[in-house]
Write a protein that holds these residues in place. Structure first.
Motif, PDB file in Angstrom:
ATOM      1  N   ALA A  38       9.162  -1.979  -8.742  1.00 39.46           N
ATOM      2  CA  ALA A  38       9.111  -0.928  -7.702  1.00 39.46           C
ATOM      3  C   ALA A  38       8.003  -0.808  -8.126  1.00 39.46           C
ATOM      4  O   ALA A  38       7.002   0.194  -7.724  1.00 39.46           O
ATOM      5  CB  ALA A  38       9.628   0.304  -7.862  1.00 39.46           C
ATOM      6  N   ASN A  39       6.354  -1.036  -8.962  1.00 39.98           N
ATOM      7  CA  ASN A  39       4.984  -1.005  -8.833  1.00 39.98           C
ATOM      8  C   ASN A  39       5.184   0.452 -10.164  1.00 39.98           C
ATOM      9  O   ASN A  39       4.042   1.183  -9.451  1.00 39.98           O
ATOM     10  CB  ASN A  39       4.162  -0.585  -7.762  1.00 39.98           C
ATOM     11  CG  ASN A  39       5.033  -2.413  -7.024  1.00 39.98           C
ATOM     12  OD1 ASN A  39       4.342  -3.466  -7.796  1.00 39.98           O
ATOM     13  ND2 ASN A  39       4.353  -2.440  -5.915  1.00 39.98           N
ATOM     14  N   LEU A  40       5.737   0.871 -10.330  1.00 38.04           N
ATOM     15  CA  LEU A  40       6.049   1.899 -10.964  1.00 38.04           C
ATOM     16  C   LEU A  40       5.098   1.280 -12.547  1.00 38.04           C
ATOM     17  O   LEU A  40       4.789   2.513 -13.134  1.00 38.04           O
ATOM     18  CB  LEU A  40       7.394   2.918 -11.819  1.00 38.04           C
ATOM     19  CG  LEU A  40       7.402   3.302 -10.010  1.00 38.04           C
ATOM     20  CD1 LEU A  40       9.260   3.879  -9.858  1.00 38.04           C
ATOM     21  CD2 LEU A  40       7.307   4.411  -9.161  1.00 38.04           C
ATOM     22  N   LEU A  41       4.980   1.118 -13.028  1.00 39.92           N
ATOM     23  CA  LEU A  41       4.449   0.212 -14.063  1.00 39.92           C
ATOM     24  C   LEU A  41       3.756  -1.033 -14.444  1.00 39.92           C
ATOM     25  O   LEU A  41       4.182  -2.064 -12.712  1.00 39.92           O
ATOM     26  CB  LEU A  41       5.412  -0.340 -15.681  1.00 39.92           C
ATOM     27  CG  LEU A  41       6.273   1.258 -16.128  1.00 39.92           C
ATOM     28  CD1 LEU A  41       7.114   0.951 -17.166  1.00 39.92           C
ATOM     29  CD2 LEU A  41       5.134   1.918 -16.843  1.00 39.92           C
ATOM     30  N   ASP A  42       2.895  -1.419 -14.143  1.00 45.66           N
ATOM     31  CA  ASP A  42       2.306  -2.134 -14.124  1.00 45.66           C
ATOM     32  C   ASP A  42       2.790  -4.026 -14.570  1.00 45.66           C
ATOM     33  O   ASP A  42       2.347  -4.801 -14.309  1.00 45.66           O
ATOM     34  CB  ASP A  42       0.336  -2.894 -15.295  1.00 45.66           C
ATOM     35  CG  ASP A  42      -0.754  -1.368 -14.059  1.00 45.66           C
ATOM     36  OD1 ASP A  42      -0.293  -1.223 -13.100  1.00 45.66           O
ATOM     37  OD2 ASP A  42      -1.239  -0.866 -14.573  1.00 45.66           O
TER      38      ASP A  42
END
Length: 859
Positions: free
Chosen positions: A679-683
């Motif tokens: 979800a692009n909450l972490l790289d």
């Protein structure tokens, strides 16, 4: 084209470069900087245009030959007469700007000629040492020559490469010319510790000019000044700076930090008692503060013992927060409260230094204060610098009295089954089936939760369910450790007492052998793991086609090839059985490190290494020889022997069960990290290991997902710590800290003979093999003497090929010592720095009875 330093401020970087801009800002603010002027970047551009050097600069970056040719053109081209005239005039005026003008006549004034690039001394790139500085330059001709040398130095190989790594394509060069200062002492100072971020001014000083420090030709004296003004010096007897000079310099450095709004790296010098500042730039090399925690008390002593065995590599935020949240209350605060000690309730008892965990040594000193010398566990020495256990008697508390007795009695009655050495092992027996049942339930719930999360990773409810299971597993950890902590205590006490009685009754040599042999029965799970690996390696040695696949294939390739190999299906079944039993094992308690199940390549590497050692004997356990006078024939020692045997075994067994829970937590954490990364909450999915347990919980509770930047920054800092440790393994994890300063212990005495603590009897000779991580196992050969810091239980598979074991740290009940006794392997510990003192392939004799390591000839 020329500006005096007091005409320059930080808005002039494009004209004067970073160094001159900072010097000008310091001069305008009233800081003591030597008088000087700056030949600006306009002069540089005029020089380039007049000599038609634009075309050569278009070829930058180029080959080393191209850069060398460019530097030659810069130094050989004539400086325009207009620039020469300006420099001549400024040089003539410079003496009039000095406080003491009488000692300077005309052009005889010595000066420093210093580069000041437009990309230099910036918050994001210091350019320290990338361009040149020249000292004691006299006369106009020499000044002009060194101005050209400064210009050329901006196109040295190292400077161009540095700019490339910093993504800085264009640069212009100004040059600073300052009056020389005849320093009696000089050096550098940092407004906070550049290694660990501690909020203490760190000063390095040498006699004379500071270039001796910069070049490495002089060893500095180091001073640390806390925010409260406490000063320490190393070495302590140093007299380079007086206490007043140290305090004045520290105060000035803090003022510079306040003036520039960020931590500063300062070059300074003293002429008698007059302070001069030569440079101030931002500290650009600061590791993430999570890995370097600092506290106000500079005299607090921190010990690595106990934790350095369990966390040999820098920890991750999640891995450490999982352990610390249970370790502090169960292992440290509860025992202090049992003794009526509450003055440490508002203070942290553990910390990190360069990613390595430490414990307040005073905790151990207080706990052991009440122990008589006869009952003090032998392993307690690892908490006392120089093994001076008498330090515990200096602690103000606890003190014997009615209140202490009541506190201890009340705590013992509340949990008597664990306090009692006659009952704790029974409590563990009752716990084991409950543990297995809880794991089965957790596995079933985890399978459902992770399947739902994989199907709908963005659903908050699915993420919350995985989080609940992580915390449920944490509760299982707490229940296990509540029993385990007392098993450790009983193991320490019973084995210490058994060993001392055996030594007294049977003499040093025989007593040590008998005590060691008694606690090797029955075999530990680590030994059984080794046997299982040996069986797999034996199959690979027996069947050529299978052995070839094991030696040459990766794990996925091996699984693909096994069906076509005659013995392949049976070998795969054995592999699957091994992973079912031991797949939860890992080389560290930090759940960032993959388990055998998560990374089966680790298992294949072990099998491959064992299979290639065809002459390797199968592991043999130490055997007890029934001779006259041994403890089991001495009736009073029979109950003690039985208890010691139980608890030494439990000490190893409980680590096995603990890692079963940690492996399941890791599986759940990876699932959550994968969802957040998707979800692009972490790289990256594994960036979740660089958030703490509390940070993950808060993110889920509040719905905020802003941890990506923090996690990424910590990952980079962690990677750097690991790289640094690989380069300087002997300096990365000191045994003790005093405040934020590593405590230097006496070096190992002797060149031919080293003395440590014997932990497993026997005598062996063989070549040294220094091993620091499992990645070095392929260096080992049958008959080697393993030299290491402290082996993890996961290292057990290689013990069977060894002739002896030498360890820097650990005690009688360290994992390395316990497993060494189980194999009948001579072993010695408490040899700090031995991994740097002994070298691969030199031969030694290991006397595990006397604790002696002797260098010998290979004859």
């Amino acid at each position: 084209m020329i500006l005096w330093l007091d005409q320059i401020d930080q808005n002039d970087i494009a004209l004067t470069g970073g160094k001159a801009a900072n010097l000008g800002a310091m001069a305008q603010a009233g800081f003591p900087t030597p008088a000087g002027f700056c030949l600006t970047t306009r002069a540089w551009r005029e020089f380039v245009e007049q000599n038609q050097l634009e075309e050569p600069f278009r070829q930058v970056p180029g080959s080393p030959e191209t850069l060398a040719d460019l530097r030659a053109q810069i130094t050989q081209a004539p400086i325009p007469e207009s620039i020469v005239a300006l420099v001549r005039q400024a040089y003539r005026e410079l003496p009039a700007r000095l406080p003491d003008r009488a000692g300077h006549v005309g052009t005889a004034l010595p000066v420093a000629v210093r580069s000041s690039a437009t990309a230099e001394d910036l918050p994001s790139a210091s350019f320290a040492g990338q361009q040149d500085t020249f000292l004691n330059v006299t006369g106009l001709d020499d000044i002009l020559q060194h101005i050209q040398a400064c210009w050329a130095s901006a196109w040295s190989d190292r400077a161009v490469q540095y700019r490339q790594t910093q993504s800085l394509a264009d640069v212009s060069v100004a040059v600073v010319v300052q009056a020389m200062v005849p320093c009696r002492a000089a050096g550098v100072a940092f407004s906070l510790d550049p290694l660990n971020g501690a909020e203490s001014v760190t000063i390095e000083a040498v006699e004379g000019l500071g270039d001796r420090l910069m070049s490495g030709s002089a060893e500095p004296v180091r001073y640390r000044v806390s925010r409260q003004g406490t000063t320490t010096a190393e070495p302590r007897e140093s007299t380079i700076l007086s206490p007043r000079q140290v305090q004045h310099l520290a105060k000035t450095v803090r003022q510079l930090e306040a003036h520039f709004g960020q931590p500063q790296d300062v070059e300074w010098g003293y002429v008698d008692d007059t302070l001069y500042l030569f440079q101030s730039r931002p500290i650009t090399v600061q590791e993430e503060s999570f890995f370097n925690q600092s506290f106000p008390d500079e005299n607090r002593l921190w010990a690595a013992g106990f934790l350095n065995e369990r966390f040999p590599q820098p920890v991750t935020p999640l891995g450490w927060s999982l352990i610390r949240s249970l370790l502090e209350p169960l292992a440290f605060r509860d025992p202090l409260h049992y003794l009526g000690i509450h003055d440490l309730d508002d203070q942290p008892l553990t910390r990190l230094y360069r990613g390595h965990p430490y414990t307040d040594a005073g905790v151990f000193w207080r706990i052991y204060k009440l122990f008589p010398d006869a009952l003090l566990p032998e392993d307690a020495v690892r908490y006392f610098p120089g093994n001076d256990v008498s330090l515990r008697k200096r602690m103000p508390t606890p003190r014997w009295g009615p209140r202490l007795l009541w506190n201890v009695l009340r705590a013992a009655l509340a949990d008597w089954q664990n306090w009692s050495s006659l009952h704790n092992w029974r409590a563990w027996q009752r716990f084991v089936p409950q543990h297995h049942a809880a794991l089965q339930t957790l596995d079933a719930q985890a399978d459902r939760a992770m399947a739902a999360l994989a199907q709908s990773p963005a659903a908050a409810g699915n993420q919350q369910e995985v989080w609940k299971l992580i915390m449920r597993a944490q509760d299982l950890n707490k229940r296990l450790l509540a029993v385990h902590r007392w098993s450790l205590v009983h193991a320490d006490l019973t084995y210490t007492l058994l060993r001392r009685l055996c030594l007294r009754l049977l003499g040093p040599e025989k007593g040590a052998e008998v005590a060691a042999a008694q606690v090797t029965q029955p075999p530990t799970r680590s030994f059984r793991l080794d046997e299982a690996l040996q069986n797999l390696a034996g199959q690979a040695r027996t069947y050529p086609s299978l052995g070839h696949a094991v030696r040459t294939a990766s794990w996925p390739e091996l699984l693909a090839q096994l069906p076509s190999i005659p013995q392949g299906p049976a070998f795969r079944a054995a592999l699957e059985q091994f992973l079912a039993q031991y797949g939860h094992r890992a080389y560290s308690l930090d759940i960032y490190q993959p388990t055998f199940q998560d990374d089966p390549e680790q298992v294949l590497t072990l099998i491959r290494d064992l299979a290639q050692n065809e002459g390797r004997p199968r592991p043999q356990r130490a055997q007890v020889k029934p001779e006259n006078g041994q403890p089991w024939q001495i009736a009073p020692l029979r109950p003690l022997t039985a208890l010691a045997q139980r608890y030494v075994l439990l000490r190893e067994e409980q680590r096995f069960f603990w890692q079963q829970i940690l492996a399941r937590q890791r599986r759940l954490v990876v699932a959550l990290g994968t969802a957040w990364a998707g979800a692009n909450l972490l790289d990256r999915a594994d960036d979740i290991f660089f958030l703490t347990l509390d940070e993950i919980g808060q993110a889920l509770a509040t719905g905020r997902r802003d941890g990506a930047e923090v996690a990424g920054r910590r990952r980079i800092a962690h990677e750097k710590l690991c790289r640094d440790e690989a380069l300087l393994p002997d300096r990365s994890y000191p045994d003790y800290l005093r405040g934020d300063t590593p405590v230097r212990l006496p070096a190992l005495a002797g060149n031919g003979t080293l003395r440590g603590q014997p932990v497993s009897p026997g005598v062996a000779r063989g070549p040294v093999r220094v091993i620091r991580t499992p990645g070095d196992f392929d260096k080992l050969h049958p008959g080697d003497i393993l030299v290491t810091t402290s082996p993890d239980p996961g290292w057990t598979p290689v013990f069977g090929i060894l002739a002896g074991l030498i360890m820097e740290r650990g005690g009688q009940l360290s994992h390395g010592a316990v497993v060494a006794r189980e194999y009948g392997l001579p072993a010695i510990t408490s040899l700090p720095g031995v991994t740097g003192k002994l070298r691969d392939d030199e031969w030694v004799l290991v006397d595990g009875r006397a604790g002696i390591v002797q260098r010998i000839d290979n004859a």
